[in-house]
Design a protein around this motif. Structure first.
Motif, PDB file in Angstrom:
ATOM      1  N   LYS A   2      59.874  30.939  21.865  1.00  0.00           N
ATOM      2  CA  LYS A   2      58.885  31.819  22.226  1.00  0.00           C
ATOM      3  C   LYS A   2      58.238  32.771  21.483  1.00  0.00           C
ATOM      4  O   LYS A   2      59.135  33.728  20.931  1.00  0.00           O
ATOM      5  CB  LYS A   2      59.517  32.168  23.618  1.00  0.00           C
ATOM      6  N   ASP A   3      57.171  33.058  21.516  1.00  0.00           N
ATOM      7  CA  ASP A   3      56.412  34.123  20.839  1.00  0.00           C
ATOM      8  C   ASP A   3      54.829  34.344  21.433  1.00  0.00           C
ATOM      9  O   ASP A   3      54.009  33.599  20.804  1.00  0.00           O
ATOM     10  CB  ASP A   3      56.527  33.790  19.350  1.00  0.00           C
ATOM     11  N   PRO A   4      54.804  34.898  22.652  1.00  0.00           N
ATOM     12  CA  PRO A   4      53.288  34.873  22.904  1.00  0.00           C
ATOM     13  C   PRO A   4      52.444  35.289  22.090  1.00  0.00           C
ATOM     14  O   PRO A   4      51.159  34.839  22.522  1.00  0.00           O
ATOM     15  CB  PRO A   4      53.450  35.874  24.351  1.00  0.00           C
ATOM     16  N   MET A   5      52.544  36.129  21.293  1.00  0.00           N
ATOM     17  CA  MET A   5      51.586  36.795  20.261  1.00  0.00           C
ATOM     18  C   MET A   5      51.144  35.654  19.447  1.00  0.00           C
ATOM     19  O   MET A   5      49.800  35.693  19.122  1.00  0.00           O
ATOM     20  CB  MET A   5      52.105  37.844  19.572  1.00  0.00           C
ATOM     21  N   LEU A  60      53.724  27.485  24.636  1.00  0.00           N
ATOM     22  CA  LEU A  60      54.191  28.899  24.722  1.00  0.00           C
ATOM     23  C   LEU A  60      55.690  29.219  23.865  1.00  0.00           C
ATOM     24  O   LEU A  60      55.762  29.688  22.823  1.00  0.00           O
ATOM     25  CB  LEU A  60      53.963  30.074  25.805  1.00  0.00           C
ATOM     26  N   GLY A  61      56.405  28.516  24.679  1.00  0.00           N
ATOM     27  CA  GLY A  61      57.833  28.204  24.405  1.00  0.00           C
ATOM     28  C   GLY A  61      58.470  27.280  25.220  1.00  0.00           C
ATOM     29  O   GLY A  61      58.409  27.543  26.418  1.00  0.00           O
ATOM     30  N   SER A  86      51.700  32.648   9.015  1.00  0.00           N
ATOM     31  CA  SER A  86      51.123  34.062   8.810  1.00  0.00           C
ATOM     32  C   SER A  86      49.755  34.292   9.643  1.00  0.00           C
ATOM     33  O   SER A  86      49.214  35.178   9.525  1.00  0.00           O
ATOM     34  CB  SER A  86      50.969  34.246   7.472  1.00  0.00           C
ATOM     35  N   GLY A  87      49.320  32.939  10.310  1.00  0.00           N
ATOM     36  CA  GLY A  87      48.068  33.019  10.896  1.00  0.00           C
ATOM     37  C   GLY A  87      48.271  33.453  12.219  1.00  0.00           C
ATOM     38  O   GLY A  87      49.535  34.230  12.729  1.00  0.00           O
TER      39      GLY A  87
END
Lengths: 192, 400
Positions: free
Chosen positions: B250-253, B268-269, B232-233
């Motif tokens: 992968k989840d660049p955010m 990143l992924g 959640s951070g």
């Protein structure tokens, strides 16, 4: 597939002991040039070196069941080639002139024996790195730099456009710089 | 079958030459480790002859001459001639099984016979293991302990498949004997604060884990991973001890970050391996795919490895993926490995102590499945003639 690649050396040796042609070919491809090179350092005679390397494979095949580990097999082949080369040298010297005496057999020392093996093995490892380039790329690099052909000639021989050849050349040089940086230095003397 | 003692003696002598060749070739390709570099320097410094040979082997002019010579020395005619001179055994045809489907029963007897034959072949090797190793050690397997945020522990070996427990909005699910996963129950509920679980694979164990973001981690023996039950951070932070192979979703955010000792690896992924065992000389981060950043300054490209030792800066070298990632393919693969390195892996996987009664300087090349009993692996090493072992009470003793 991946596991097969990883197991290759152990499987190759198992097949070699069982007498499989495929494994013999693998061992031959891995070692032939290195053994030739080693024989050449001692005999200084290309034809003799090739013969001696060939005979060493006949000899090792007769004793194939004795070999479990690749380094042991390799060592056996180097020793066989060394002995045969020294014998050849003695005989050919005798034919030419009976006066040349012992001090010319510098290869008898333990030190130069190891030196020649180190040289042959280093080149073997380097060549393996070179052959890891993609096949066509490697072919182009070989034709350009080892056979000294012009980009136009390479393009014609491989039925490619000259542009394609120079793209592949750049790609190959990039890869080579990673594997053979010193050789790259050498290549960079050639004009583009 | 007779053992060729002579050739083993010769091989021991040539071992040094092979090793030096490996080091010089590695030097030219710029992929030596710190220790190997030191070893090569020591060898060069030993004598003027060594120094001369090294200069000879690294001289571009010589290399060019030699590579040209090799190109001009064809091997095919010789190989063809040899093939006509020598006799070969045709390999067993396994495809028989498929093409004679109705005769499967008969074929399986044949196959059985073939296996027996192979077994006899193996048995025909000098088999003194029975005397030297009265007690064997079985390989490791799927063993792990899960520690929940409230301190409760679950032994995953004995837990049945299915839902193990619920942590807030997350189900912990045992999918099969070696895999647990975290699944969010209601995605519309806000994730709340992060609560940490720890998965521990003891010596002799390994376990796979699917994190709530879908990232996949395989933990090697003697390792643990601490992670939140929900991410959640701003970033997805996990804490590793020992060794783990990561396949990060992968989840660049929300960047993924692994903390191992004092090191951080930002992701990143991607697929990568971290070896951060406390008893290894350096922490090794090996990248298979994608891109990672080590300690906020070193970016790795696929096929490269970062080595972080306490004494030096981060060093990157070309990785040998086959050996680095062997464990996740259920294999041991060693190339030019010193014996202490081999035995550290053996100790972790077979859950035993290793006692060196003598210092072995040889280096070893072999690969073997991680599912064999330890005696088979040790037998491989003994075949080189440079080392012997005995096993007693979960302790392997190394002798000359």
């Amino acid at each position: 597939m991946r596991k097969q690649v990883i197991h290759s050396e152990v499987e190759m040796m198992a097949g070699f002991r069982l007498g499989h042609e495929q494994s013999f070919t693998e061992v031959f491809d891995l070692l032939y040039h290195a053994l030739c090179f080693y024989a050449l350092r001692i005999t200084k005679d290309q034809a003799a070196a090739e013969d001696i390397a060939e005979e060493s494979f006949v000899k090792v095949w007769e004793r194939r069941q004795n070999f479990i580990h690749f380094p042991v097999l390799k060592s056996f082949l180097y020793t066989t080639v060394r002995n045969a080369s020294i014998n050849w040298q003695k005989q050919s010297t005798r034919q030419k002139s009976k006066l040349i005496d012992l001090h010319s057999f510098s290869e008898n020392s333990e030190h130069s024996k190891l030196d020649n093996i180190i040289a042959a093995e280093t080149l073997r490892e380097l060549y393996a790195a070179l052959s890891n380039l993609p096949p066509q790329c490697r072919k182009i690099i070989t034709m350009l730099f080892i056979e000294g052909k012009k980009p136009g000639q390479v393009a014609e021989a491989l039925e490619l456009s000259v542009a394609n050849v120079s793209t592949q050349k750049k790609r190959g040089l990039l890869l080579l710089r990673k594997t053979l940086p010193h050789l790259f230095l050498l290549f960079s003397f050639f004009p583009f | 079958m007779m053992k060729d003692d002579d050739s083993i003696e010769r091989a021991k002598m040539d071992q040094l030459a092979f090793r030096v060749a490996y080091l010089i070739a590695g030097f030219l390709q710029e992929n030596l480790t710190e220790t190997e570099h030191q070893e090569l320097d020591d060898w060069i410094g030993e004598s003027m002859d060594n120094q001369r040979l090294f200069e000879d082997m690294t001289d571009p002019k010589n290399l060019e001459t030699w590579l040209k010579w090799r190109e001009n020395t064809p091997s095919v005619p010789t190989l063809d001639r040899l093939k006509s001179r020598l006799e070969f055994t045709p390999p067993a045809k396994k495809s028989v099984l498929r093409s004679f489907w109705p005769y499967v029963a008969a074929a399986s007897i044949l196959l059985g016979a073939a296996i027996t034959f192979e077994w006899i072949q193996n048995k025909a090797k000098p088999e003194n293991l029975v005397q030297t190793m009265p007690k064997d050690l079985l390989p490791g397997g799927n063993h792990a302990i899960l520690t929940l945020s409230d301190g409760r522990t679950i032994a995953l070996d004995s837990a049945g498949n299915g839902n193990l427990t619920q942590q807030g909005n997350v189900n912990i699910h045992k999918q099969d004997s070696g895999l647990i996963s975290y699944q969010v129950i209601n995605p519309s509920v806000s994730p709340g604060k992060e609560e940490y679980n720890t998965l521990t694979a003891p010596a002799g164990g390994q376990f796979r884990l699917i994190l709530p973001d879908g990232s996949n981690v395989l933990l090697n023996a003697g390792s643990s991973l601490k992670y939140p039950t929900v991410f959640s951070g701003k970033k997805r932070l996990v804490i590793l001890t020992g060794e783990g192979y990561f396949e990060v979703a992968k989840d660049p955010m929300f960047p993924f970050e692994v903390s191992a000792g004092t090191n951080t690896i930002q992701v990143l992924g991607t697929h990568f391996n971290i070896n951060a065992y406390a008893d290894e000389p350096a922490v090794r981060v090996t990248l298979e795919e994608g891109s990672v950043m080590v300690n906020q300054k070193t970016t790795l490209t696929p096929g490269w490895q970062a080595q972080i030792s306490p004494s030096t800066e981060v060093k990157t070298i070309k990785a040998d993926l086959e050996t680095e990632l062997a464990w996740k393919n259920d294999l041991f693969v060693f190339k030019q490995a010193p014996l202490d390195e081999v035995m550290r892996q053996v100790g972790r996987w077979y859950k035993c102590e290793v006692d060196f009664k003598t210092n072995i300087t040889d280096h070893f090349n072999f690969s073997v499945s991680r599912s064999v009993p330890v005696s088979k692996l040790l037998h491989f090493l003994e075949e080189t003639g440079s080392v012997h072992f005995s096993i007693e009470d979960k302790k392997i003793t190394v002798m000359q």
